[in-house]
Design a protein around this motif. Structure first.
Motif, mmCIF file in Angstrom:
data_model
loop_
_atom_site.group_PDB
_atom_site.id
_atom_site.type_symbol
_atom_site.label_atom_id
_atom_site.label_comp_id
_atom_site.label_asym_id
_atom_site.label_seq_id
_atom_site.Cartn_x
_atom_site.Cartn_y
_atom_site.Cartn_z
ATOM 1 N N LEU A 29 22.973 7.102 3.521
ATOM 2 C CA LEU A 29 22.615 7.322 4.926
ATOM 3 C C LEU A 29 21.501 8.349 5.033
ATOM 4 O O LEU A 29 21.459 9.308 4.256
ATOM 5 C CB LEU A 29 23.805 7.864 5.718
ATOM 6 C CG LEU A 29 25.000 6.975 5.973
ATOM 7 C CD1 LEU A 29 26.054 7.751 6.751
ATOM 8 C CD2 LEU A 29 24.606 5.732 6.727
ATOM 9 N N ILE A 30 20.646 8.166 6.015
ATOM 10 C CA ILE A 30 19.673 9.190 6.387
ATOM 11 C C ILE A 30 20.195 9.808 7.674
ATOM 12 O O ILE A 30 20.439 9.097 8.655
ATOM 13 C CB ILE A 30 18.271 8.592 6.606
ATOM 14 C CG1 ILE A 30 17.770 7.950 5.313
ATOM 15 C CG2 ILE A 30 17.303 9.665 7.103
ATOM 16 C CD1 ILE A 30 16.509 7.135 5.485
ATOM 17 N N VAL A 31 20.406 11.115 7.670
ATOM 18 C CA VAL A 31 20.931 11.830 8.840
ATOM 19 C C VAL A 31 19.789 12.650 9.425
ATOM 20 O O VAL A 31 19.172 13.452 8.729
ATOM 21 C CB VAL A 31 22.105 12.763 8.449
ATOM 22 C CG1 VAL A 31 22.645 13.480 9.669
ATOM 23 C CG2 VAL A 31 23.200 11.983 7.737
ATOM 24 N N GLY A 95 22.661 0.494 19.321
ATOM 25 C CA GLY A 95 22.605 0.508 20.781
ATOM 26 C C GLY A 95 23.887 0.150 21.503
ATOM 27 O O GLY A 95 23.973 0.283 22.714
ATOM 28 N N GLU A 96 24.913 -0.306 20.790
ATOM 29 C CA GLU A 96 26.188 -0.683 21.424
ATOM 30 C C GLU A 96 27.239 0.392 21.194
ATOM 31 O O GLU A 96 27.456 0.816 20.056
ATOM 32 C CB GLU A 96 26.719 -1.985 20.826
ATOM 33 C CG GLU A 96 26.132 -3.221 21.456
ATOM 34 C CD GLU A 96 26.863 -4.469 20.982
ATOM 35 O OE1 GLU A 96 28.094 -4.573 21.197
ATOM 36 O OE2 GLU A 96 26.189 -5.314 20.382
ATOM 37 N N ILE A 112 23.256 4.487 13.685
ATOM 38 C CA ILE A 112 24.457 5.017 14.320
ATOM 39 C C ILE A 112 24.023 6.266 15.075
ATOM 40 O O ILE A 112 23.479 7.197 14.475
ATOM 41 C CB ILE A 112 25.530 5.392 13.268
ATOM 42 C CG1 ILE A 112 25.832 4.184 12.367
ATOM 43 C CG2 ILE A 112 26.787 5.915 13.949
ATOM 44 C CD1 ILE A 112 26.533 4.554 11.076
ATOM 45 N N VAL A 113 24.236 6.262 16.395
ATOM 46 C CA VAL A 113 23.834 7.406 17.218
ATOM 47 C C VAL A 113 25.085 8.096 17.739
ATOM 48 O O VAL A 113 25.969 7.464 18.305
ATOM 49 C CB VAL A 113 22.930 6.964 18.398
ATOM 50 C CG1 VAL A 113 22.591 8.145 19.295
ATOM 51 C CG2 VAL A 113 21.662 6.309 17.874
ATOM 52 N N LEU A 114 25.135 9.413 17.526
ATOM 53 C CA LEU A 114 26.188 10.237 18.103
ATOM 54 C C LEU A 114 25.518 11.501 18.622
ATOM 55 O O LEU A 114 24.834 12.191 17.874
ATOM 56 C CB LEU A 114 27.307 10.541 17.100
ATOM 57 C CG LEU A 114 26.996 11.085 15.734
ATOM 58 C CD1 LEU A 114 28.240 11.776 15.173
ATOM 59 C CD2 LEU A 114 26.594 9.988 14.787
ATOM 60 N N GLY A 115 25.682 11.740 19.919
ATOM 61 C CA GLY A 115 24.981 12.864 20.537
ATOM 62 C C GLY A 115 23.484 12.690 20.387
ATOM 63 O O GLY A 115 22.934 11.619 20.645
ATOM 64 N N VAL A 120 21.063 6.591 9.833
ATOM 65 C CA VAL A 120 20.504 5.286 9.517
ATOM 66 C C VAL A 120 21.046 4.841 8.168
ATOM 67 O O VAL A 120 21.005 5.600 7.194
ATOM 68 C CB VAL A 120 18.952 5.336 9.467
ATOM 69 C CG1 VAL A 120 18.382 3.963 9.102
ATOM 70 C CG2 VAL A 120 18.392 5.822 10.789
ATOM 71 N N VAL A 121 21.584 3.625 8.127
ATOM 72 C CA VAL A 121 22.073 3.085 6.863
ATOM 73 C C VAL A 121 20.863 2.655 6.059
ATOM 74 O O VAL A 121 20.231 1.651 6.355
ATOM 75 C CB VAL A 121 23.036 1.885 7.099
ATOM 76 C CG1 VAL A 121 23.524 1.352 5.758
ATOM 77 C CG2 VAL A 121 24.205 2.298 7.979
#
Length: 127
Positions: A29-31, A95-96, A112-115, A120-121
């Motif tokens: 993952l890229i954070v 986006g969902e 994956i968005v949180l806050g 990104v996978v």
């Protein structure tokens, strides 16, 4: 080497080859934060990982819009999943909002968005 010892060595080699840890799929993952240019690459061996603001999480994200225990990333039988843990602001995959939906399978390229943070996978590696 005696026949008995050779048989043991072959059985041991077979166990190692069949072991799930020798052919494991590592999640990459890229954070990154939407509020700044910083990013980091995180690699996960098969397991169960929590993501959130709490310092006891496996991945700590210092973002006021991320819940203490926001989501989890886990591997079941060689497949990676993400699941919202009842976060206040939701977890968005491509986006969902997946809040309350249960586990969602991860694939390369998913966001994956949180806050104000994005995971990104990047892909999967064999370990």
């Amino acid at each position: 080497m005696s026949k008995k010892n050779a048989g043991r060595a072959n059985k041991q080699a077979k166990r190692i080859e069949e072991s799930p840890t020798t052919n494991m799929q590592i999640l990459v993952l890229i954070v990154r934060s939407m509020s700044g240019p910083t990013q980091q690459v995180v690699k996960f061996k098969p397991g169960d990982y929590t993501v959130g603001r709490d310092p006891t999480c496996d991945v700590v994200i210092l973002d006021p819009y991320v819940s203490r225990k926001h989501m989890r990333i886990f591997n079941r039988e060689g497949t990676w999943f993400v699941e919202d843990l009842g976060s206040r602001n939701g977890t968005f995959v491509n986006g969902e909002n997946i809040q309350g939906r249960g586990p969602v399978e991860l694939r390369a390229g998913m966001e994956i968005v949180l806050g104000f943070s994005v995971l990104v996978v990047k892909g999967f590696e064999q370990g």
